[in-house]
Design an enzyme around this catalytic site. Structure first.
Site, PDB file in Angstrom:
ATOM      1  N   GLU A 125       0.834  -1.208   0.000  1.00 53.26           N
ATOM      2  CA  GLU A 125       0.000   0.000   0.000  1.00 53.26           C
ATOM      3  C   GLU A 125       0.871   1.262   0.000  1.00 53.26           C
ATOM      4  O   GLU A 125       0.845   2.071   0.921  1.00 53.26           O
ATOM      5  CB  GLU A 125      -0.957   0.003   1.186  1.00 53.26           C
ATOM      6  N   GLU A 159      -6.097  -6.823  -1.695  1.00 55.34           N
ATOM      7  CA  GLU A 159      -6.735  -6.924  -0.387  1.00 55.34           C
ATOM      8  C   GLU A 159      -8.219  -6.582  -0.529  1.00 55.34           C
ATOM      9  O   GLU A 159      -8.563  -5.546  -1.105  1.00 55.34           O
ATOM     10  CB  GLU A 159      -6.107  -5.966   0.633  1.00 55.34           C
TER      11      GLU A 159
END
Length: 501
Positions: free
Chosen positions: A141, A246
């Site tokens: 991320e 995710e």
């Protein structure tokens, strides 16, 4: 590549060590990984932390030794895996990208070389144990950067060098030319962040990667339609394969800090076994419908994590219940996922997202210029250098709109003296991005204590935060909104302290 139905199983050993058991739909004890593959999962994802022993809270999990052990278990169940390099001793996400302790004082060429060598050493060690990954994430991320402060997204030139160092480490490792490389960001339903980020890193020399990975949580990262549009725009612009790295949805309500009524409202579906199942069906179909067959699948984040604490992920976000029994999302994995794109679009087109600011506010507002009609007169605003704001009229209402260029902290507040004893309500209406690390807090602060609440925002609908308090005449109070966040955009309107009638 077959459609990936992946599971992030990074906490597998931790759950076993804590004594959790798992069962099939008939109540028989099972090893959850064997059972998950039997039910249709075909890929694993595991994270690796540099030296988690430096962080007591980590429990030492996700080290290289633990990674080798888990990779061997994955090999036993016969599926490939994605290795997720965090380049940190603990969590790396939009709000946390801390250097490992051993690299704390490395900068420039020394840090670049460390990233490359560490990546190569890890992969070589896995190869020596005959458990090489099929796919690697260079960072986790990393929309806001990695290895802060050096690799902040405020300096894309340095960030690109660090990413390329990780890529080089993959390619120079044993068998590295065959490993697929993913670059992974959060905010899966917000295309503008992806275009800005990928244009910037590619302009600065990042080229050798295969997959764009997205985190998409429907209660944080935009609507399902936003995800659909983002994926297809990314395919059109960058011609890369796309994977939801995710994803998860709640099967029951938890604490408001994780998944309460506010998140349920933003997610568009109930926090229930069926709601979770429907959410993943929609997402699987959206990915399945990406143009030119570029949508390659998803990884469910920590589907088997367990916890008794209602503010912990394992309490409500997994696909087993509190006793370790499988939920519908798990038992139907093989037969229900993915659905077709048309079916997914038909499903999400019927969802409705309710604005919770429609109820009238009772009482008399004692704050001055609460609607920003006179710009920021009467307001205290500790403006950060990396925040741009403007007062703009939207639907005949003055709005404080802001955009940050990186991690940001600021307050917008007034200090007032109460003239009349009574019951008061602080009311703040907010709209904006949400992701890991976003804290939006209306607050009331007196000399001896402070009260605050969290707003869980959406960039599509307004959310109202309300704090009730009894105040005596003569009391001085500091009231307003506090924002502490990775890079976001947001809007504020109608901040008021109301003496209730």
């Amino acid at each position: 590549m077959n459609y990936i139905k992946g599971m992030d199983i990074s906490s597998y050993q931790e759950m076993l060590d804590k004594g959790y058991e798992y069962f099939d739909e008939f109540g028989n004890t099972v090893d959850i990984l064997d059972y998950a593959v039997e039910k249709g999962f075909n890929y694993a994802r595991i994270r690796i932390w540099n030296s988690p022993s430096n962080i007591p809270e980590s429990g030492g999990y996700c080290s290289l030794d633990e990674t080798i052990k888990l990779a061997k278990r994955i090999k036993e169940i016969g599926i490939p895996y994605l290795l997720d390099f965090h380049y940190s001793d603990w969590w790396a996400d939009p709000g946390n990208q801390n250097k490992p302790k051993d690299w704390e004082y490395l900068h420039g060429r020394e840090l670049i070389d460390a990233v490359c060598e560490y990546t190569k050493d890890v992969l070589d060690t896995l190869a020596d144990n005959d458990v090489s990954p099929s796919m690697v994430q260079v960072g986790n991320e990393i929309r806001c950067g990695m290895l802060w402060p050096d690799g902040s997204s405020e300096d894309f030139r340095t960030l690109a060098k660090l990413i390329n160092a990780g890529i080089k480490g993959v390619r120079e490792s044993k068998g590295g030319e065959a490993i697929q490389i993913m670059l992974h960001l959060d905010q899966g339903g917000r295309y503008h962040y992806y275009e800005k980020w990928f244009d910037a890193v590619m302009r600065n020399g990042v080229e050798d990667f295969d997959i764009i990975g997205l985190s998409y949580y429907p209660f944080w990262h935009g609507t399902y339609q936003d995800l659909d549009e983002t994926l297809n725009k990314l395919e059109e612009r960058y011609h890369k394969d796309l994977i939801i790295a995710e994803v998860a949805y709640a099967h029951k309500l938890g604490d408001d800090s994780l998944f309460g009524k506010g998140q349920e409202r933003l997610g568009g579906l109930p926090a229930s076994e069926d709601g979770q199942y429907e959410a993943l069906k929609i997402i699987s179909g959206i990915i399945n419908g990406v143009n030119n067959n570029r949508g390659k699948g998803f990884f469910y984040w920590e589907p088997f994590m367990r916890a008794d604490n209602s503010s912990s992920w394992g309490y409500c976000m997994g696909i087993v219940d509190s006793e370790g029994k499988p939920l519908k999302t798990l038992t139907m994995m093989n037969s229900s996922f993915p659905i077709g794109a048309d079916e997914a679009r038909n499903m999400y087109s019927k969802l409705r997202y309710s604005d919770d600011c429609s109820e009238p506010i009772n009482g008399t507002n004692i704050l001055l210029n609460s609607g920003f009609t006179n710009d920021l007169s009467n307001w205290n605003y500790n403006k950060s250098n990396n925040v741009n704001y403007k007062i703009e009229a939207i639907d005949d209402v003055e709005i404080f709109s802001f955009q940050s260029k990186g991690n940001v902290y600021f307050k917008l507040h007034q200090i007032v003296t109460i003239k009349e004893t009574g019951d008061y309500s602080l009311v703040v209406e907010y709209k904006g991005d949400n992701t890991t690390g976003v804290c939006v807090k209306p607050y009331i602060e007196l000399a001896d204590y402070r009260r605050e609440i969290n707003i869980y925002p959406s960039d599509r609908i307004w959310t109202r935060g309300t704090l009730d308090i009894s105040l005596e005449a003569g009391t001085q109070v500091d009231v307003g909104i506090e924002i502490d966040s990775p890079e976001i955009m947001g809007q504020i309107r109608n901040i008021g302290l109301y003496l209730r009638s």
